[in-house]
Each structure stands twice: as C-alpha cells, then as structure tokens.
Scaffold this active site. Structure first.
Site, PDB file in Angstrom:
ATOM      1  N   GLU A  59     -44.438-122.377 -38.156  1.00  0.00           N
ATOM      2  CA  GLU A  59     -43.050-122.488 -38.653  1.00  0.00           C
ATOM      3  C   GLU A  59     -42.720-121.300 -39.627  1.00  0.00           C
ATOM      4  O   GLU A  59     -41.700-120.598 -39.547  1.00  0.00           O
ATOM      5  CB  GLU A  59     -42.604-123.908 -39.198  1.00  0.00           C
ATOM      6  CG  GLU A  59     -42.563-124.734 -38.196  1.00  0.00           C
ATOM      7  CD  GLU A  59     -44.142-125.624 -37.880  1.00  0.00           C
ATOM      8  OE1 GLU A  59     -44.286-126.242 -36.888  1.00  0.00           O
ATOM      9  OE2 GLU A  59     -44.960-125.070 -38.564  1.00  0.00           O
ATOM     10  N   PRO A 267     -60.082-120.319 -34.750  1.00  0.00           N
ATOM     11  CA  PRO A 267     -59.501-121.810 -34.821  1.00  0.00           C
ATOM     12  C   PRO A 267     -58.412-121.741 -35.723  1.00  0.00           C
ATOM     13  O   PRO A 267     -58.058-121.188 -36.504  1.00  0.00           O
ATOM     14  CB  PRO A 267     -60.835-122.074 -35.670  1.00  0.00           C
ATOM     15  CG  PRO A 267     -61.916-121.301 -35.390  1.00  0.00           C
ATOM     16  CD  PRO A 267     -61.230-120.063 -35.290  1.00  0.00           C
ATOM     17  N   ARG A 268     -57.706-123.024 -35.277  1.00  0.00           N
ATOM     18  CA  ARG A 268     -56.243-123.101 -35.879  1.00  0.00           C
ATOM     19  C   ARG A 268     -56.582-123.493 -37.340  1.00  0.00           C
ATOM     20  O   ARG A 268     -55.559-122.958 -38.090  1.00  0.00           O
ATOM     21  CB  ARG A 268     -55.652-124.146 -35.088  1.00  0.00           C
ATOM     22  CG  ARG A 268     -54.315-124.818 -35.504  1.00  0.00           C
ATOM     23  CD  ARG A 268     -53.350-123.444 -35.413  1.00  0.00           C
ATOM     24  NE  ARG A 268     -51.882-124.012 -35.788  1.00  0.00           N
ATOM     25  CZ  ARG A 268     -50.872-123.239 -35.543  1.00  0.00           C
ATOM     26  NH1 ARG A 268     -50.724-122.145 -34.841  1.00  0.00           N
ATOM     27  NH2 ARG A 268     -49.683-123.731 -35.805  1.00  0.00           N
ATOM     28  N   MET A 308     -57.050-115.913 -42.264  1.00  0.00           N
ATOM     29  CA  MET A 308     -55.551-116.562 -41.743  1.00  0.00           C
ATOM     30  C   MET A 308     -54.721-115.235 -41.490  1.00  0.00           C
ATOM     31  O   MET A 308     -54.744-114.385 -42.398  1.00  0.00           O
ATOM     32  CB  MET A 308     -55.211-117.462 -42.723  1.00  0.00           C
ATOM     33  CG  MET A 308     -56.158-118.828 -42.899  1.00  0.00           C
ATOM     34  SD  MET A 308     -56.095-119.574 -41.337  1.00  0.00           S
ATOM     35  CE  MET A 308     -54.461-119.929 -41.271  1.00  0.00           C
ATOM     36  N   GLY A 309     -53.821-115.381 -40.864  1.00  0.00           N
ATOM     37  CA  GLY A 309     -52.734-114.489 -40.580  1.00  0.00           C
ATOM     38  C   GLY A 309     -53.093-113.272 -40.008  1.00  0.00           C
ATOM     39  O   GLY A 309     -51.999-112.259 -40.116  1.00  0.00           O
ATOM     40  N   GLU A 310     -54.202-113.181 -39.377  1.00  0.00           N
ATOM     41  CA  GLU A 310     -54.587-112.012 -38.575  1.00  0.00           C
ATOM     42  C   GLU A 310     -54.516-111.907 -37.103  1.00  0.00           C
ATOM     43  O   GLU A 310     -54.906-110.869 -36.224  1.00  0.00           O
ATOM     44  CB  GLU A 310     -56.053-111.371 -39.143  1.00  0.00           C
ATOM     45  CG  GLU A 310     -55.890-111.063 -40.406  1.00  0.00           C
ATOM     46  CD  GLU A 310     -57.459-110.472 -40.723  1.00  0.00           C
ATOM     47  OE1 GLU A 310     -57.458-109.134 -41.231  1.00  0.00           O
ATOM     48  OE2 GLU A 310     -58.555-111.019 -40.607  1.00  0.00           O
ATOM     49  N   LEU A 336     -45.704-116.490 -27.318  1.00  0.00           N
ATOM     50  CA  LEU A 336     -45.008-115.338 -27.461  1.00  0.00           C
ATOM     51  C   LEU A 336     -45.329-114.013 -28.127  1.00  0.00           C
ATOM     52  O   LEU A 336     -45.108-113.113 -27.902  1.00  0.00           O
ATOM     53  CB  LEU A 336     -43.500-115.561 -27.873  1.00  0.00           C
ATOM     54  CG  LEU A 336     -42.762-116.576 -27.049  1.00  0.00           C
ATOM     55  CD1 LEU A 336     -41.446-116.866 -27.652  1.00  0.00           C
ATOM     56  CD2 LEU A 336     -42.608-116.117 -25.618  1.00  0.00           C
ATOM     57  N   GLU A 337     -46.312-114.448 -29.267  1.00  0.00           N
ATOM     58  CA  GLU A 337     -46.985-113.233 -29.810  1.00  0.00           C
ATOM     59  C   GLU A 337     -47.638-112.563 -29.032  1.00  0.00           C
ATOM     60  O   GLU A 337     -47.597-111.050 -28.975  1.00  0.00           O
ATOM     61  CB  GLU A 337     -47.804-113.751 -31.102  1.00  0.00           C
ATOM     62  CG  GLU A 337     -46.955-114.107 -32.165  1.00  0.00           C
ATOM     63  CD  GLU A 337     -47.810-114.220 -33.571  1.00  0.00           C
ATOM     64  OE1 GLU A 337     -47.534-114.022 -34.732  1.00  0.00           O
ATOM     65  OE2 GLU A 337     -49.056-115.078 -33.114  1.00  0.00           O
TER      66      GLU A 337
END
Length: 423
Positions: A59, A267-268, A308-310, A336-337
């Site tokens: 989000e 992994p999430r 994270m974030g990569e 969509l990414e």
C-alpha cells in the site's frame, strides 16, 4: 451494531496484544513503538493536512506516486502515513525519509480514535484499498473530516464476508465521502454492500501509474553482468509460507535442462528470511544471500533476497517472474511492477487479491496463470528457452500497463473536491 463491534474488539484486545508480542518475538521490529497502537505517543501529536492509512509495503508503494505529486504541488503540505507493519514503516522511510511523518495505526477503538484525531486534526483522510474501520469512520464523521477509500478493491470472497453483517457494513460504507474503485466489478460490489452509488467512482488502479527510477535499468544491467548475461534468471517475488518448497522443486527441475539457471527468491516477510534460507539448504541447492555481499557466480543456484524495497531492481534484471502468494491461498500480489518492466509474468491459481488485474493481463497475453507448480515448471522451461516468446509477452504486459495509466490524476481530482486543493 457498532457498539457490539467495539465491545468485542475491547474483549479481544488482550489476545491482539499477545499476538503482537508473538510477532515481536519472531520479528523484534513489531515491538518498536508498540504503544502507538494503543494511542500512547512519545511526543504530543501535531496537526497534519492529510492522513493516509496504508497497511504495509504494498500500500505504501501504491501511494508513492500520489504522495510525490502532492508534495511537488504543495511542498509545505504535511503528510502522515500510518501502517500496521514495520516493513511498511521502513519502506516509507526509504522513499521519503523525514519528509513524510509515520505512526503505527492505532487500534480501532472509539476512545483511541478520538484521541488520535484530536491530535492530528487532518483536513482529509485517505484509506487505501480495503481498510474499512467503523470507529475511525464514525470519529471522522463526528468531526466532519472527509474520508476517501482510495484504490479500493473488494474481492468476491471479501464481499461475501461483509454481506454476512450487511446491517453493519452498509452504514459503515455510507460514511465514505468517496470510494475510488479499481474496477467496475469492485464498484458494483461496494454498491451492493450498501455504499452510496453517487459516491462510488471507478478511477482504476493507481498501481498502473508506477514510475520507476531512470537509473533502474542501468543498475539492473550491472547486477545482471555479475550474475552472467547469458544464464537464465527467474524471480519468485513476494513468496509465502508453504510456497518456497514448491518453487525450489521447480528450480531443481529447471536445472535438469538449464544447468546454470538462477532463481532469485524474494520472501514477502523479513522474519522468514532465515527459515527460507534453511529450506534452500535442505533442498541441497547452492545459495547466496543478498546480505552476504558476495558476487553471485555460476555455481549459485538460489539468490536469496533478504532485504526490503529492492524488488523492482531484481525484476528488471530477470528474464521472467513468478508472483508469489498465488500457489498457496494467500491471494497473490501486484503483477504490475513486473509488467511495467516488460517482464513476462506467471501467477498461480490463487489470485483473488488482484482478480480483475490478473484476469485482464492474462486476457491481453501479458501474463500466464498456472494451476500448480508442475505447470509453472513447464511454463518457465518454455520461456527460458525462447527469448522471442519472452519478449512478445513482456511487450504485451508493458502495453497493458501503459494503456491503463491515469488513476493518479482521477484520484487527485477527488482529493481536490474533498478539500485538499491548495487554492
């Protein structure tokens, strides 16, 4: 009915805190600033112009274009983003540092929400996707603070759940000033559940408006040269419990045909990084962790992304992508990414979180939905052996994203109509 909801939530609060403690045991970040969830803050709250409630990383990422646009239009604008997860908080800080304030979302109890709103005094509240909190909405209504449900989605499964308490759902939904739905199907479900039809509009998904950094392709090229330009590479993005075992079996099968194939496993949830690493070791596959900082040579079979974030970087460096949470009944994640990067996308059978986007992208031949891990292995084997087919599907995916941009501008119009215009 709302009083019964509040009573039940109050009675369940000890269990909610125990669950938070358990999550904190597995991931200590959950215990950082935990008192904010109870409406206890280290410093007095400061008034803000806009409060955005974004649950977690997805989000926050979805709202990034909106926040950047608002701050560009009005640099003095004060934004507060609340999340329920520490990963969402970290992603927000990585994107905006101190330019956007952050707090953990307070629990939806009347006295907590009243204190919270009395402190932050927002001109407008933006709630992302499916976060429908009755006491928060009631407290905003008392103060005449408009609330928009942005990028709103309502899966058939969720709609059935809300319909079971229809006498409670309908008046709650009617408190939204606007519901900006991702699709006609989402809009219809909200209306059937009792939302005011004249306040439900279809804006599309703001996730189509993702703008990737100009430097991303260059960084991805450098990364890919380190892996090996000619070796096949596939990314398994945002994977969940019970899914990695299936994906590792797919990787073992692919190695029978492509001896140097590389699986980039993402992994999430960060609290699972070590457990996933143990799974890879048990599977007997050579692994390198992102945090190791070493070069990923030809002997490496699994590159575990324990950061994270990569994700966009690794998608841009890959030949194909699988979107996790879909081989297990989690409901899938954002396709969509990868599509925006012209990467062919595979997704499993459980895609109800992104049902409309998945259905449309598959229909446009920009993605393929598979029924199980066996079918995924066959698909990846075909894709990794056929560059022309990968290019065709990737181009279809990219074109689909380009045709569907525009939700950001439509959402900005709603915000301006609701009082966010600087004029």
């Amino acid at each position: 009915m709302r009083h019964l909801y509040s009573l039940l939530l109050s009675l369940l609060l000890p269990l909610v805190l125990l669950r938070l403690l358990w999550r904190g045991y597995r991931n200590p970040a959950y215990l950082a600033r935990w008192t904010e969830r109870l409406g206890l803050w280290r410093r007095p709250l400061q008034p803000v112009d806009l409060w955005i409630h974004a649950v977690s990383v997805g989000e926050v990422q979805a709202m990034q274009p909106l926040m950047r646009e608002l701050l560009t239009r009005e640099p003095a604008l004060t934004l507060l983003v609340t999340t329920t997860t520490p990963t969402g908080a970290r992603r927000l800080h990585a994107l905006f540092a101190e330019r956007v304030r952050h707090l953990f979302t307070p629990y939806d109890l009347p006295w907590i929400m009243r204190r919270f709103l009395s402190g932050i005094q927002p001109r407008l509240v933006l709630v992302v996707e499916t976060e429908i909190w009755p006491n928060m909405l009631a407290a905003c209504a008392e103060r005449k603070i408009p609330v928009i449900l942005a990028n709103a989605r309502m899966s058939p499964r969720s709609a059935r759940g809300y319909a079971r308490v229809g006498n409670f759902t309908a008046p709650t939904l009617r408190r939204f000033g606007w519901i900006a739905a991702q699709s006609e199907a989402d809009a219809e479900r909200f209306i059937q559940l009792g939302a005011v039809p004249g306040r439900v509009v279809v804006t599309g998904s703001i996730k189509f408006d993702v703008r990737l950094p100009a430097s991303l392709r260059d960084r991805a090229e450098v990364l890919r040269r380190g892996w090996g330009v000619n070796r096949p590479v596939w990314v398994a993005a945002s994977t969940h419990e019970g899914e990695e075992e299936l994906l590792l079996s797919v990787q073992r099968r692919l190695r029978e045909r492509f001896v140097d194939v590389l699986l980039v496993l993402v992994p999430r949830h960060p609290e699972r990084f070590d457990r996933v690493a143990a799974l890879v070791h048990r599977a007997g596959l050579a692994m390198l962790r992102r945090s190791d900082g070493h070069a990923c040579d030809a002997d490496c079979s699994v590159y575990l992304v324990d950061s994270m974030g990569e994700l966009p970087l690794f998608l841009a460096a890959a030949d194909a992508a699988f979107i996790g949470g879909s081989l297990v009944p989690v409901g899938g994640h954002n396709l969509l990414e990868a599509a925006a990067l012209a990467i062919p996308v595979a997704i499993g059978p459980h895609s109800f979180n992104f049902d409309e986007i998945t259905r449309r992208l598959v229909a446009e031949e920009g993605a393929v939905q598979v029924k199980d891990a066996e079918a995924l292995a066959r698909l990846l084997e075909a894709w990794l052996g056929d560059a022309a087919e990968r290019t065709r599907i990737g181009e279809q995916a990219f074109a689909f994203v380009e045709r569907n941009r525009g939700a950001l501008q439509r959402l900005l119009v709603l915000l301006d109509e609701s009082g966010m215009s600087s004029s």
